[in-house]
Design a protein around this motif. Structure first.
Motif, mmCIF file in Angstrom:
data_model
loop_
_atom_site.group_PDB
_atom_site.id
_atom_site.type_symbol
_atom_site.label_atom_id
_atom_site.label_comp_id
_atom_site.label_asym_id
_atom_site.label_seq_id
_atom_site.Cartn_x
_atom_site.Cartn_y
_atom_site.Cartn_z
ATOM 1 N N ASP A 1 24.999 -98.508 -25.532
ATOM 2 C CA ASP A 1 25.766 -99.130 -26.753
ATOM 3 C C ASP A 1 24.918 -99.542 -27.728
ATOM 4 O OD1 ASP A 1 28.166 -98.383 -25.417
ATOM 5 O OD2 ASP A 1 28.568 -100.410 -24.400
ATOM 6 N N ILE A 2 23.544 -99.503 -27.615
ATOM 7 C CA ILE A 2 22.668 -99.993 -29.004
ATOM 8 C C ILE A 2 22.078 -98.795 -29.488
ATOM 9 C CG2 ILE A 2 22.403 -102.396 -28.273
ATOM 10 C CD1 ILE A 2 19.644 -101.713 -27.264
ATOM 11 N N ALA B 1 23.543 -103.986 -16.660
ATOM 12 C CA ALA B 1 22.327 -103.947 -17.366
ATOM 13 C C ALA B 1 22.243 -103.145 -18.763
ATOM 14 C CB ALA B 1 20.990 -103.774 -16.693
ATOM 15 N N TYR B 2 22.959 -102.012 -18.554
ATOM 16 C CA TYR B 2 22.907 -101.022 -19.858
ATOM 17 C C TYR B 2 24.371 -100.312 -19.672
ATOM 18 C CZ TYR B 2 17.931 -101.250 -19.979
ATOM 19 O OH TYR B 2 16.854 -102.037 -19.947
ATOM 20 N N GLN B 3 25.120 -100.098 -20.764
ATOM 21 C CA GLN B 3 26.222 -99.395 -20.699
ATOM 22 C C GLN B 3 26.249 -98.471 -21.744
ATOM 23 O OE1 GLN B 3 28.686 -102.999 -21.076
ATOM 24 N NE2 GLN B 3 29.581 -102.685 -19.093
#
Length: 86
Positions: free
Chosen positions: A59-60, A42-44
């Motif tokens: 990563d954003i 879901a998030y990295q």
């Protein structure tokens, strides 16, 4: 010249909420992968650890932090426990 592989940080591994819904995998290459429910990755992003404090940058560009106390990770109002490898 040494060919030894550096030992991973002591907090590397899987950290999960008591209900298993949130799962943070802290990878030895200073990256993390967060799963939520059935949504893998879901998030990295990347993380840094100084002492018992962790800083996350996904990563954003979103940032968050947490603290390890008594083998528990406190992060953004969540409590995560180390999941032992089998």
């Amino acid at each position: 010249m040494s060919n030894s592989i550096p030992k991973p940080h002591r907090y590397v591994g899987m950290w999960v909420t008591k209900d298993g819904y949130i799962r943070h995998e802290l990878l030895p290459n200073w990256r993390y992968d967060e799963a939520r429910g059935n949504r893998k990755s879901a998030y990295q992003g990347r993380y840094t650890i100084e002492g018992d404090h962790i800083e996350y940058v996904d990563d954003i560009g979103f940032t968050a932090d947490g603290d390890f106390r008594d083998s528990v990770l406190y992060h953004a109002g969540m409590v995560l426990y180390r999941k032992e490898q089998r």
